[in-house]
Design an enzyme around this catalytic site. Structure first.
Site, mmCIF file in Angstrom:
data_model
loop_
_atom_site.group_PDB
_atom_site.id
_atom_site.type_symbol
_atom_site.label_atom_id
_atom_site.label_comp_id
_atom_site.label_asym_id
_atom_site.label_seq_id
_atom_site.Cartn_x
_atom_site.Cartn_y
_atom_site.Cartn_z
ATOM 1 N N ASN A 294 53.912 85.963 36.150
ATOM 2 C CA ASN A 294 53.337 86.695 36.756
ATOM 3 C C ASN A 294 52.195 86.024 37.906
ATOM 4 O O ASN A 294 52.074 84.666 38.158
ATOM 5 C CB ASN A 294 51.865 87.259 35.800
ATOM 6 C CG ASN A 294 52.860 88.216 34.666
ATOM 7 O OD1 ASN A 294 53.803 88.662 34.979
ATOM 8 N ND2 ASN A 294 52.400 88.086 33.489
ATOM 9 N N LEU A 1245 37.312 31.283 46.233
ATOM 10 C CA LEU A 1245 36.779 32.532 46.555
ATOM 11 C C LEU A 1245 35.124 32.490 46.549
ATOM 12 O O LEU A 1245 34.751 31.690 45.758
ATOM 13 C CB LEU A 1245 37.343 33.538 45.452
ATOM 14 C CG LEU A 1245 38.680 33.816 45.530
ATOM 15 C CD1 LEU A 1245 39.361 34.513 44.406
ATOM 16 C CD2 LEU A 1245 39.130 34.613 46.854
ATOM 17 N N HIS A 1261 46.373 28.556 36.092
ATOM 18 C CA HIS A 1261 46.336 27.185 35.977
ATOM 19 C C HIS A 1261 47.324 26.236 35.320
ATOM 20 O O HIS A 1261 47.444 26.720 34.038
ATOM 21 C CB HIS A 1261 44.865 26.793 35.584
ATOM 22 C CG HIS A 1261 44.565 25.533 36.113
ATOM 23 N ND1 HIS A 1261 44.348 25.081 37.250
ATOM 24 C CD2 HIS A 1261 44.273 24.528 35.282
ATOM 25 C CE1 HIS A 1261 44.034 23.687 37.447
ATOM 26 N NE2 HIS A 1261 44.064 23.263 36.148
ATOM 27 N N GLU A 1326 54.600 29.363 32.907
ATOM 28 C CA GLU A 1326 53.716 30.513 33.758
ATOM 29 C C GLU A 1326 54.427 31.891 33.795
ATOM 30 O O GLU A 1326 53.655 32.925 33.533
ATOM 31 C CB GLU A 1326 53.622 29.871 34.974
ATOM 32 C CG GLU A 1326 52.590 28.769 35.071
ATOM 33 C CD GLU A 1326 52.401 28.190 36.371
ATOM 34 O OE1 GLU A 1326 51.510 27.135 36.414
ATOM 35 O OE2 GLU A 1326 53.298 28.279 37.354
#
Length: 1354
Positions: A294, A1245, A1261, A1326
């Site tokens: 509808n 950083l 690391h 890793e």
């Protein structure tokens, strides 16, 4: 508060819309055209527009009125104005309309258009046809292949133009009324006749702006007039919301497969659409199906949905009209239900009673009790009167659905209509109270009966034992069949293999119950092929595929094979029975066989170098047709109307039917011929399977030719009958059938063997030096046509009909460097295996398997390149469990229609799998069999051969003891078992293979086709080591965890598996939830994340894990226990339900967006890319950005190949570290990054950056922190004399490698290690640790506390 809104309509729906809009702080004035008494009572904001001043049917006037009165938005309630184009007129005038234009409204106003639209866009709906002719419509109802009992007027009929008939007669009566008598006017000039669906109806309405779509809470309308759904259809007698009958999974499906597809489809067809999209649904056992769409709010659903909406309705409507719905998130009142009871006047739905005074109606609405007027007017005394069919609706809200229903019903009971009693139902929402949970799916529900398979194994074990011979080790039920070569007397044995099928002859056998006959055929085809190579058949495997396993029938098939094995003194050592309901219909079967033989190296055939002119071509008689050409023969015989049950006119002296004569089993030549092959008296053999001319040609080297003379060779009468019945030419039979010759031998001219030792043998011809090398055939035939003419004369004589080729020969693959050095070719180009000299007591290990109904997914998605890998994996993983080194692989490929590109794609996968398994591909049997398969369907079977030293055979059952450790190797997903259940889940969920998988970013087709993992390269090196400590291997295939591990346990032992020790792939969590599959059924059907389990002595666990953990993600998953109670299961899986729930909860979370920062090669970046794209690892994150501070590095290349956006941000351009990091943050935020991984990012950083990304920034690391932070750590570890090193994944803080540790991976330092060798091994660690850490962080399993410590998530 400056918005002015016009609502079109006057019913209960419009009353509810105005009531909700009036609550908006943004709406200053609300008008309703023509409105109602109830709307006018909503307060000063709401006004009715007098229809005398503005005609609701004059759309141009409405548009002008809207501009004059500065209307912001028009909300259209009923469907008629939309279907007539009010939305288009308003749009042209620049007035926003909440509702589609005329084109969009077709989705409701034209049922035929809507059904066609659904079909075009893959929206699940009932099957249907449309008609404009009464007779044709009624004929269809009577002859439809489904219950065509739903009759709909294609046009608008005020919600009444649908008849759900109880039977055919009632449906035909509805056709007469709606189409014949045009009961609803031109709305019924076209009829839609639909399949009757069974289930509950539910309404799901949604807001859409034409681009995005957001579903409202589901509701259920009650269409029938009376309680218990009795009486005629109405516009709706009540509703409730939310409706619990539709599950969360089904709602998600409706969102994807119905609402989103509809909106996308409208956009693709360039049909603007904004407003409400209403989907009326049937909840069928196969998932939701759309009954109708509808184009507006439903009535009475609106009256129970809007009271639960918390979001400002005007804001939603405005967003829909302005294409901004995606910026909103709908909010709903929680823990609240709404129930509405419609009160209708007497005579409804056929007529209505107007003017009856209404008493007992509350004076106003409250928070929990509402009245909306559908057809209420007032007299001069301001008394409420009935003014139509559906008069009003009582709505109650409560935290309990039962209480809400009771209160709404009580409100209705307190209201009376004077002079004529009101009609209302007292059972609104009762269906929800009786709701039963959807039944849980099981493997058996999907058409696969594991118990039946087990019963078959028990039934055929005696048959197998009856074929035992020297060399056989063990029995049925293990992972592979074993054969000890040393028990025979071969000095330089060559191993040869044959793979065969029986073609469409199985179709004949199944129709006429010749089950053991066809089993014998299968073995004979394989064993006779080995004779071509001079080999003795020693071991046989079968593959049986079917739609529904019938144990007695399958046992008869195997009995025939066992009979053949006994006749040839060959052992039946194993097999595979595959029940595949979505590939085969019930009663349909196919078979493939695999036979291994041995031959002395000096006796390998053919020996072309010993051929001489004058050598004899000797034919051995066949038993009849054998197995060639049945597809075409049966097709033509059926077309000719031949009844194969009738007594045969040839060879029928014993009362045999035609089917029995045609189905005579293939003659087995082993006992008759093998001694002479072993003595070297025969130089060449051809088993006639493709046609006499074809197979004799294979015996002829290029320099020879021959003439076959049938002057003294009898031809079986059955060939004459076939030629006469089907008007075949003699050439057709020579090219496609054996013509009475089952085997052709090349023997020296002086040999009398054919006279003295080979009963029935006839000299067909002699070898001659070839005179011409151009155009002239090397083989010609004499006197065959004359013999055939006599045989065919009683049956109509010969014709010119030819026969197509059924078996498709594969060109031999040239030996390549990828092949094992032990593989070589005979003079005819067949690949054989020379036993490696280092084996002292070699055991042949044979395995067979298929790919199951995973093939159906490949076929449906046209992604057929990986199922060949699956095929190899399923076979070689099995023989690996017996300690075998895989050596060779053969395949069987049968299809309905030969498609070279498709077959080639499948074959590429087989070859890739063979390469991964360190094996050589030997031979493929390929056949096109239209009688057995649909054109687009194919099946695959595989056969693997391996070798193990006798002392290395697994399992070592006697050595397994309590306390032994289970090491699990992860699966790549579902692998190749349980797919019939997967298909059932897909069907229930209503998902297609093109839909995005609920557990990854790929499609379901892509996810489900991830190849089965091949464990050869992981385990073969370990098995080759002395004292490896592995006592058993269990391949987790059909039967799942609970039925495969017991195959390597003594009855007095059990195992405990801990599901919390390994990663459950999300696909299993989704399957369990979507299919409501019980945990035990999951464990019994699927691998549940463990592809292969090792049983290991405790002393060797660490040594094995050093080799398996990082490279193959192996984990300790359990232990062996003493089984104290024989009635208890041998496999107990702990924490499985919790693991399912944990993974299911993860899937509810949004996938995390990850950035990776690099400076170099990006090997850890690649590990993260691979892991995040492997859904089995459940990382639930996506890498959306790669940033490098160096240009031209390999890591940027890796990102580009993976299609990941990347940036080069040179640090030299920024004066300070903080400036650089600010630029970095800007790009991360622009990409909506949530987590950052440092993968060899060689920059320190800044503190602001680290603080800003705290808890979302991780680094890897190369040392076991806190030891050796900083640089040159491997050198430091070596110089310090450390015994181990490794790597650490940690949160980044403002110190140097001092953040909280997420994951560590230890790597031993071995004597002679250098910085380079240690670095390489740490890199492997890793690549395991970094993805693992990201998984923990992205899933919320670990987070960073305020104190800077790792804490477990919720």
């Amino acid at each position: 508060m400056s918005q002015r809104v016009l609502v079109i309509g006057s019913g209960g729906r419009e009353h509810a819309i105005c009531w909700k809009l009036a609550q908006s702080k943004q709406v200053e004035q609300l008008f309703a055209l023509p409105g109602s008494y109830g709307i006018a009572q909503l307060g000063a904001k709401c006004k009715n527009v007098d229809p005398k001043t503005l005609d609701a049917k004059d759309f141009e006037a409405i548009a002008e009125w809207c501009k004059l009165h500065k209307i912001t938005l028009v909300a259209v309630g009923p469907e008629d104005p939309l279907s007539l184009g009010l939305g288009d007129v308003l749009a042209k005038a620049g007035v926003a309309c909440f509702g589609p234009g005329k084109q969009g409204a077709q989705i409701e106003s034209d049922k035929k258009w809507a059904k066609d639209f659904m079909l075009r866009h893959g929206i699940p709906t009932a099957r249907y046809e449309s008609f404009t002719d009464v007779a044709k419509a009624k004929k269809f109802i009577r002859s439809a292949p489904y219950a065509a009992l739903v009759v709909k007027a294609a046009g608008l009929a005020a919600g009444k133009g649908v008849v759900v008939a109880a039977n055919v007669e009632e449906a035909c009566q509805a056709v007469d009324e709606i189409l014949g008598q045009l009961k609803y006017g031109q709305a019924g000039a076209t009829l839609v006749i639909e399949e009757l669906l069974e289930g509950e109806e539910v309404s799901v309405l949604a807001f859409t702006d034409g681009k995005s779509v957001q579903a409202m809470l589901p509701a259920q309308d009650h269409k029938r007039l009376g309680n218990g759904d009795a009486g005629p259809n109405t516009g709706g007698m009540g509703a409730y919301c939310p409706c619990p009958l539709i599950s969360k999974q089904a709602l998600e499906l409706v969102q994807r497969a119905v609402l989103e597809r509809a909106v996308k489809g409208l956009a693709q067809e360039r049909i603007p659409y904004q407003g409400v999209l209403y989907a009326g649904l049937m909840l069928t056992p196969d998932g939701p199906r759309v009954l109708e769409f509808n184009c507006r709010f439903g009535d009475p659903e609106t009256q129970v949905i809007l009271p639960l909406l918390e979001t400002d309705l005007f804001v939603v409507m405005h967003a829909c009209c302005n294409g901004e719905l995606h910026n909103l998130s709908l909010q709903w009142r929680s823990n609240l239900s709404a129930v509405g009871v419609i009160m209708a006047s007497a005579g409804y739905p056929e007529t209505s009673t107007k003017g009856c005074r209404i008493t007992g109606m509350p004076t106003g609405n409250t928070e929990t009790q509402l009245i909306f007027h559908s057809a209420v007017s007032v007299n001069a005394k301001k008394e409420a009167l009935t003014n139509g069919g559906r008069v009003l609706i009582t709505v109650a809200l409560d935290g309990s659905l039962k209480q809400a229903a009771a209160q709404a019903t009580k409100m209705a009971q307190s209201i009376q209509f004077a002079d004529a009693a009101a009609q209302y139902r007292t059972d609104i929402a009762q269906k929800a109270f009786k709701m039963a949970a959807a039944p849980a799916l099981s493997y058996k529900d999907s058409g696969v009966d594991i118990d039946a398979g087990d019963a078959l194994v028990q039934r055929i074990k005696p048959l197998s034992r009856g074929t035992q011979r020297p060399g056989v080790l063990g029995g049925l039920g293990g992972f592979g069949g074993l054969f000890r070569i040393k028990d025979l007397s071969y000095k330089q044995p060559i191993v040869v293999e044959a793979t065969q099928g029986v073609g469409a002859k199985i179709h004949l056998a199944l129709q006429h119950e010749l089950y053991d006959h066809i089993g014998y055929d299968l073995f004979a085809m394989c064993a006779n092929e080995l004779l071509e190579l001079g080999a003795e058949p020693v071991a046989f495997l079968d593959y049986i595929a079917c739609g529904k396993l019938q144990v007695p029938l399958a046992a008869q098939l195997v009995k025939g094979m066992a009979d053949g094995c006994r006749d040839a003194r060959c052992a039946l050592v194993g097999g595979e029975t595959a029940e595949m309901p979505s590939l085969y219909t019930p009663g349909q079967y196919d078979m493939a066989g695999y036979c291994v033989g041995l031959v002395e190296q000096s006796h390998v055939l053919p020996r072309f170098e010993q051929y001489q002119a004058g050598d004899l071509l000797v034919g051995l008689p066949s038993s009849g047709l054998h197995c060639a050409g049945f597809n075409e023969l049966l097709t033509q015989l059926a077309a000719a109307g031949v009844n194969l049950k009738e007594r045969s006119p040839v060879n029928g002296e014993h009362g045999l039917s035609l089917a029995q004569v045609l189905g005579t089993p293939t003659r087995l030549y082993v006992q008759q011929l093998l001694p002479h092959l072993q003595s070297g008296e025969v130089n060449g053999v051809a088993h006639v399977t493709h046609g006499l001319l074809h197979d004799v040609n294979r015996l002829l080297p290029p320099k020879f030719e021959a003439v076959l003379d049938f002057g003294d060779v009898p031809v079986p009468e059955i060939f004459g009958w076939l030629a006469g019945q089907l008007k075949l030419s003699a050439q057709a039979l020579l090219e496609r059938h054996n013509c009475g010759i089952g085997m052709v031998l090349v023997m020296p001219q002086r040999s009398q063997l054919w006279r003295t030792a080979l009963p029935g043998a006839k000299v067909l011809g002699v070898l001659q030096e070839r005179q011409l090398t151009i155009s002239k055939s090397r083989l010609s035939v004499r006197n065959f046509e004359q013999r055939l003419l006599k045989l065919a004369a009683p049956f109509g004589g010969l014709g010119e009909v030819t026969l197509p080729e059924e078996l498709l020969e594969q060109q031999p693959l040239p030996l390549t460097a990828a092949d094992r050095e032990d593989c070589f070719e005979n003079a005819a180009g067949r690949r054989l295996l020379r036993l490696p000299a280092h084996y002292k007591d070699p055991i042949l290990i044979l395995g067979t398997d298929g790919v199951g109904t995973k093939l159906k997914i490949a076929q449906q998605t046209s992604r057929n390149g990986s199922v060949g890998i699956d095929l190899v994996a399923m076979c070689v993983n099995d023989i690996l469990c017996n300690g075998a080194e895989p050596f060779s692989f053969c395949s069987y490929y049968a299809c309905g229609k030969w498609q070279p590109e498709l077959a080639g794609e499948v074959m590429e996968g087989v070859l890739e799998g063979t390469r991964q398994a360190n094996s050589s591909f030997k031979v493929a049997h390929r056949a096109a069999l239209p009688l057995l398969y649909e054109p687009h369907v194919y099946d695959l079977a595989g056969f693997a051969l391996g070798i193990a030293e006798q002392s290395g055979i697994l399992p070592r059952l006697a050595d397994i003891q309590p306390g032994d450790v289970l090491i699990g190797l992860p699966s790549s997903g579902v692998h190749s078992n349980g797919f019939s259940l997967v298909h059932a889940v897909l069907k229930r969920a209503g998902l297609t293979l093109a839909d995005r998988a609920p557990f990854s970013e790929r499609t379901l087709g892509e996810e489900l086709l991830v190849p089965t993992k091949i464990y050869v390269q992981a385990l073969a090196p370990l098995l080759a080591q002395p004292e490896h400590g592995i006592k058993a291997l269990a391949h987790i295939t059909g039967g799942g965890l609970t039925e495969n591990i017991p195959r390597v346990l003594r009855k007095e032992l059990a195992v405990r598996v801990d599901a919390s020790k390994y990663q459950l792939p999300p696909v299993f969590a989704w399957l369990a939830e979507a299919g409501i599959i019980a945990p035990m059924e999951m464990q019994r059907t699927f691998n549940c994340g463990l592809g292969l389990v090792l049983v290991v002595t405790p002393a060797k666990v660490e040594q094995l894990l050093q080799q398996l953990r990082y490279a193959h993600r192996a984990e300790i998953v359990g232990e062996v226990l003493a089984r104290k109670d024989a009635k208890q299961p041998q496999v107990v899986v702990q924490n499985f339900t919790a693991s399912l729930q944990r993974t299911q909860a993860m899937l509810q979370l949004r996938r995390k967006r990850v950035a990776v920062l690099i400076s170099g090669t990006g090997s850890n970046l690649q590990a993260l890319i691979d892991a995040t794209r492997d859904s089995a690892q459940a990382i639930h994150a996506d890498i959306v950005l790669v940033v490098s501070n160096k240009t031209g590095v390999l890591g940027l290349e890796r990102a580009s190949k993976a299609g990941i956006p990347s940036l080069f941000i040179p640090h030299a351009q920024f004066p300070t570290r903080e400036d650089y990091d600010a630029e970095l943050t800007r790009h991360l935020q622009a990409a909506n990054v949530e987590l950052v991984c440092l993968a060899g990012f060689m920059r320190v950083l800044s503190s602001p950056f680290v603080r800003q990304w705290r808890g979302r920034l991780i680094n890897i690391h190369p040392s076991l922190l806190p030891k050796y932070p900083g640089l040159n750590v491997q050198k430091q570890a070596l110089e310090a004399g450390e015994k181990q090193s490794g790597c650490t994944v940690h949160f980044v803080d403002e110190g140097v490698d001092t953040g909280a540790i997420l994951v560590q991976a230890a790597v031993p330092i071995v004597p002679g290690d250098t910085v380079d060798t240690l670095t390489q091994r740490i890199h492997r660690a890793e690549h395991w640790a970094f993805p693992r850490a990201l998984q923990l962080l992205a899933s919320g399993a670990i987070s960073l506390s305020d104190e800077g410590k790792c804490v477990a998530g919720n």
